[in-house]
Design a protein around this motif. Structure first.
Motif, PDB file in Angstrom:
ATOM      1  N   MET A   1     -56.733  14.920 -11.911  1.00 50.24           N
ATOM      2  CA  MET A   1     -56.959  16.175 -12.616  1.00 50.24           C
ATOM      3  C   MET A   1     -57.596  15.873 -13.963  1.00 50.24           C
ATOM      4  SD  MET A   1     -55.852  18.343 -10.398  1.00 50.24           S
ATOM      5  CE  MET A   1     -56.077  19.823 -11.397  1.00 50.24           C
ATOM      6  N   GLU A   2     -58.748  16.470 -14.229  1.00 48.26           N
ATOM      7  CA  GLU A   2     -59.478  16.217 -15.468  1.00 48.26           C
ATOM      8  C   GLU A   2     -59.539  17.483 -16.312  1.00 48.26           C
ATOM      9  OE1 GLU A   2     -63.327  14.667 -14.567  1.00 48.26           O
ATOM     10  OE2 GLU A   2     -62.536  12.790 -13.696  1.00 48.26           O
ATOM     11  N   ASP A   3     -59.300  17.344 -17.614  1.00 50.94           N
ATOM     12  CA  ASP A   3     -59.423  18.475 -18.536  1.00 50.94           C
ATOM     13  C   ASP A   3     -60.889  18.892 -18.629  1.00 50.94           C
ATOM     14  OD1 ASP A   3     -56.744  18.197 -18.974  1.00 50.94           O
ATOM     15  OD2 ASP A   3     -56.934  17.257 -20.954  1.00 50.94           O
ATOM     16  N   ILE A   4     -61.136  20.187 -18.523  1.00 47.62           N
ATOM     17  CA  ILE A   4     -62.521  20.659 -18.617  1.00 47.62           C
ATOM     18  C   ILE A   4     -62.722  21.695 -19.724  1.00 47.62           C
ATOM     19  CG2 ILE A   4     -63.093  20.161 -16.217  1.00 47.62           C
ATOM     20  CD1 ILE A   4     -62.648  23.133 -15.597  1.00 47.62           C
ATOM     21  N   THR A   5     -61.640  22.037 -20.434  1.00 41.68           N
ATOM     22  CA  THR A   5     -61.776  22.952 -21.574  1.00 41.68           C
ATOM     23  C   THR A   5     -61.049  22.359 -22.779  1.00 41.68           C
ATOM     24  OG1 THR A   5     -59.803  24.211 -20.918  1.00 41.68           O
ATOM     25  CG2 THR A   5     -61.947  24.985 -20.094  1.00 41.68           C
ATOM     26  N   PRO A   6     -61.458  21.181 -23.250  1.00 41.53           N
ATOM     27  CA  PRO A   6     -60.751  20.562 -24.376  1.00 41.53           C
ATOM     28  C   PRO A   6     -60.677  21.494 -25.585  1.00 41.53           C
ATOM     29  CG  PRO A   6     -62.933  19.592 -24.065  1.00 41.53           C
ATOM     30  CD  PRO A   6     -62.659  20.430 -22.867  1.00 41.53           C
ATOM     31  N   GLY A   7     -59.469  21.618 -26.115  1.00 50.74           N
ATOM     32  CA  GLY A   7     -59.262  22.487 -27.271  1.00 50.74           C
ATOM     33  C   GLY A   7     -59.013  23.936 -26.914  1.00 50.74           C
ATOM     34  N   LEU A   8     -59.180  24.285 -25.647  1.00 48.87           N
ATOM     35  CA  LEU A   8     -58.960  25.662 -25.219  1.00 48.87           C
ATOM     36  C   LEU A   8     -57.909  25.697 -24.122  1.00 48.87           C
ATOM     37  CD1 LEU A   8     -62.655  26.935 -24.933  1.00 48.87           C
ATOM     38  CD2 LEU A   8     -61.077  27.261 -26.842  1.00 48.87           C
ATOM     39  N   SER A   9     -56.972  26.626 -24.230  1.00 46.59           N
ATOM     40  CA  SER A   9     -55.912  26.741 -23.231  1.00 46.59           C
ATOM     41  C   SER A   9     -55.597  28.210 -23.003  1.00 46.59           C
ATOM     42  CB  SER A   9     -54.656  25.993 -23.690  1.00 46.59           C
ATOM     43  OG  SER A   9     -54.146  26.574 -24.886  1.00 46.59           O
ATOM     44  N   GLY A  10     -54.708  28.470 -22.031  1.00 44.44           N
ATOM     45  CA  GLY A  10     -54.334  29.851 -21.742  1.00 44.44           C
ATOM     46  C   GLY A  10     -55.542  30.703 -21.406  1.00 44.44           C
ATOM     47  N   TRP A  11     -55.552  31.918 -21.908  1.00 44.72           N
ATOM     48  CA  TRP A  11     -56.652  32.845 -21.608  1.00 44.72           C
ATOM     49  C   TRP A  11     -57.918  32.532 -22.399  1.00 44.72           C
ATOM     50  CZ3 TRP A  11     -56.927  35.902 -17.509  1.00 44.72           C
ATOM     51  CH2 TRP A  11     -55.748  36.181 -16.823  1.00 44.72           C
ATOM     52  N   ASP A  12     -57.873  31.577 -23.315  1.00 52.67           N
ATOM     53  CA  ASP A  12     -59.106  31.105 -23.950  1.00 52.67           C
ATOM     54  C   ASP A  12     -59.882  30.201 -22.999  1.00 52.67           C
ATOM     55  OD1 ASP A  12     -58.778  32.417 -26.354  1.00 52.67           O
ATOM     56  OD2 ASP A  12     -57.615  30.781 -27.247  1.00 52.67           O
ATOM     57  N   ALA A  13     -59.165  29.640 -22.008  1.00 44.82           N
ATOM     58  CA  ALA A  13     -59.785  28.712 -21.064  1.00 44.82           C
ATOM     59  C   ALA A  13     -60.016  29.335 -19.695  1.00 44.82           C
ATOM     60  CB  ALA A  13     -58.895  27.474 -20.914  1.00 44.82           C
ATOM     61  N   TRP A  14     -59.655  30.594 -19.528  1.00 42.99           N
ATOM     62  CA  TRP A  14     -59.663  31.222 -18.203  1.00 42.99           C
ATOM     63  C   TRP A  14     -59.938  32.693 -18.386  1.00 42.99           C
ATOM     64  CZ3 TRP A  14     -60.076  29.425 -13.505  1.00 42.99           C
ATOM     65  CH2 TRP A  14     -59.565  30.098 -12.386  1.00 42.99           C
ATOM     66  N   THR A  15     -60.907  33.248 -17.682  1.00 42.31           N
ATOM     67  CA  THR A  15     -61.272  34.648 -17.875  1.00 42.31           C
ATOM     68  C   THR A  15     -60.607  35.554 -16.854  1.00 42.31           C
ATOM     69  OG1 THR A  15     -63.192  34.584 -16.394  1.00 42.31           O
ATOM     70  CG2 THR A  15     -63.541  33.872 -18.673  1.00 42.31           C
ATOM     71  N   GLN A  16     -60.591  36.839 -17.156  1.00 40.20           N
ATOM     72  CA  GLN A  16     -60.039  37.809 -16.216  1.00 40.20           C
ATOM     73  C   GLN A  16     -60.852  37.838 -14.922  1.00 40.20           C
ATOM     74  OE1 GLN A  16     -57.096  39.693 -16.813  1.00 40.20           O
ATOM     75  NE2 GLN A  16     -57.353  39.857 -14.586  1.00 40.20           N
ATOM     76  N   GLU A  17     -62.170  37.669 -15.046  1.00 41.70           N
ATOM     77  CA  GLU A  17     -63.026  37.644 -13.853  1.00 41.70           C
ATOM     78  C   GLU A  17     -62.657  36.470 -12.943  1.00 41.70           C
ATOM     79  OE1 GLU A  17     -64.689  40.115 -16.857  1.00 41.70           O
ATOM     80  OE2 GLU A  17     -64.124  37.998 -16.970  1.00 41.70           O
ATOM     81  N   GLN A  18     -62.394  35.312 -13.542  1.00 40.08           N
ATOM     82  CA  GLN A  18     -61.989  34.150 -12.750  1.00 40.08           C
ATOM     83  C   GLN A  18     -60.636  34.387 -12.091  1.00 40.08           C
ATOM     84  OE1 GLN A  18     -62.506  31.417 -16.098  1.00 40.08           O
ATOM     85  NE2 GLN A  18     -63.915  30.181 -14.860  1.00 40.08           N
ATOM     86  N   ALA A  19     -59.728  35.023 -12.826  1.00 41.02           N
ATOM     87  CA  ALA A  19     -58.406  35.318 -12.264  1.00 41.02           C
ATOM     88  C   ALA A  19     -58.521  36.279 -11.091  1.00 41.02           C
ATOM     89  CB  ALA A  19     -57.496  35.902 -13.345  1.00 41.02           C
ATOM     90  N   ASP A  20     -59.336  37.315 -11.235  1.00 38.16           N
ATOM     91  CA  ASP A  20     -59.505  38.290 -10.159  1.00 38.16           C
ATOM     92  C   ASP A  20     -60.114  37.629  -8.924  1.00 38.16           C
ATOM     93  OD1 ASP A  20     -58.504  40.227 -11.847  1.00 38.16           O
ATOM     94  OD2 ASP A  20     -60.475  41.023 -12.405  1.00 38.16           O
ATOM     95  N   ALA A  21     -61.084  36.752  -9.133  1.00 39.47           N
ATOM     96  CA  ALA A  21     -61.730  36.064  -8.008  1.00 39.47           C
ATOM     97  C   ALA A  21     -60.747  35.127  -7.316  1.00 39.47           C
ATOM     98  CB  ALA A  21     -62.956  35.292  -8.502  1.00 39.47           C
TER      99      ALA A  21
END
Length: 237
Positions: free
Chosen positions: A142-162
């Motif tokens: 597992m590799e980090d792909i949003t360094p410095g960003l977590s929670g909903w800063d790293a994941w959008t509502q559109e991605q969650a819906d998909a």
């Protein structure tokens, strides 16, 4: 001439529905439940707290607290820690094509076949890491792909819906495959019973037993058929 009936009024979303809408839909099970929907239902029922979702992080807790009218509390460390979004990466040189990771992925983000090299579809991976543990050769990292960003800063509502849509499609597919397999096994059993009956002289006792087994098999085939019809009507588009 009778007038056409009015369409049914849409059902108001339940509390569980509204809670689920606020979850990131990674389906990672870190909350202690089998997926985001069961966790939402547990929160709504009062059997789970609203601070058990590491992917949602502190922002997710804020969202849920606002909906529920409760105070913002820290993420429960028992469930994990908030961090950057991660991506599963397969070492293709080590992959043996066992398909265990494919079976574990809750959103069908892994492409491959038995005894063939597997690969991650990066745009579909939710970072749940459920594919890591089943791998018998430890070829998934597992590799980090949003360094410095977590929670909903790293994941959008559109991605969650998909992700939720893919999870629902997978669940419907697995249910359909199980029903088809059950029907296939029942039909095979019926054919075998018929074959045995043709070869064995029937006493009244054997005939009664045959009829009993045939009734069980017929009922099983009919249940499988009805479930298949129901799943067609319920399957997400």
């Amino acid at each position: 001439m009778s007038s056409p009936s009015a369409p049914a009024a849409p059902t108001a979303p339940t509390l569980a529905d509204r809670i689920e809408d606020l979850l990131p839909q990674t389906q990672c099970t870190k909350c202690g439940y089998a997926g985001c929907r069961p966790y939402a239902e547990a929160i709504a029922a009062g059997s789970a707290t609203y601070n058990q979702c590491p992917p949602g992080g502190q922002q997710g807790i804020q969202r849920l607290a606002t909906l529920l009218g409760k105070p913002v509390i820290p993420l429960n460390p028992v469930n994990g820690h908030e961090g950057p979004r991660r991506l599963a990466v397969i070492d293709e040189a080590l992959c043996i094509g066992c398909t265990l990771c494919i079976q574990a992925c809750p959103v069908d983000a892994i492409l491959g076949a038995a005894k063939q090299m597997h690969t991650i579809i990066n745009s579909l991976c939710t970072g749940c890491d459920l594919c890591v543990a089943p791998c018998p050769v430890d070829c998934i990292a597992m590799e980090d792909i949003t360094p410095g960003l977590s929670g909903w800063d790293a994941w959008t509502q559109e991605q969650a819906d998909a992700a939720r849509h893919r999870h629902d499609l997978r669940a419907a597919r697995l249910q359909r495959e199980k029903q088809e397999n059950d029907a296939r096994l029942a039909a095979k059993a019926a054919a075998k019973l018929k074959e045995i009956s043709a070869e064995t002289p029937l006493t009244p006792e054997l005939r009664a037993e045959q009829q009993r087994k045939q009734a069980i098999i017929t009922a099983a085939i009919e249940r499988a058929r009805l479930k298949k019809e129901q799943s067609k009507g319920q399957e997400p588009e």
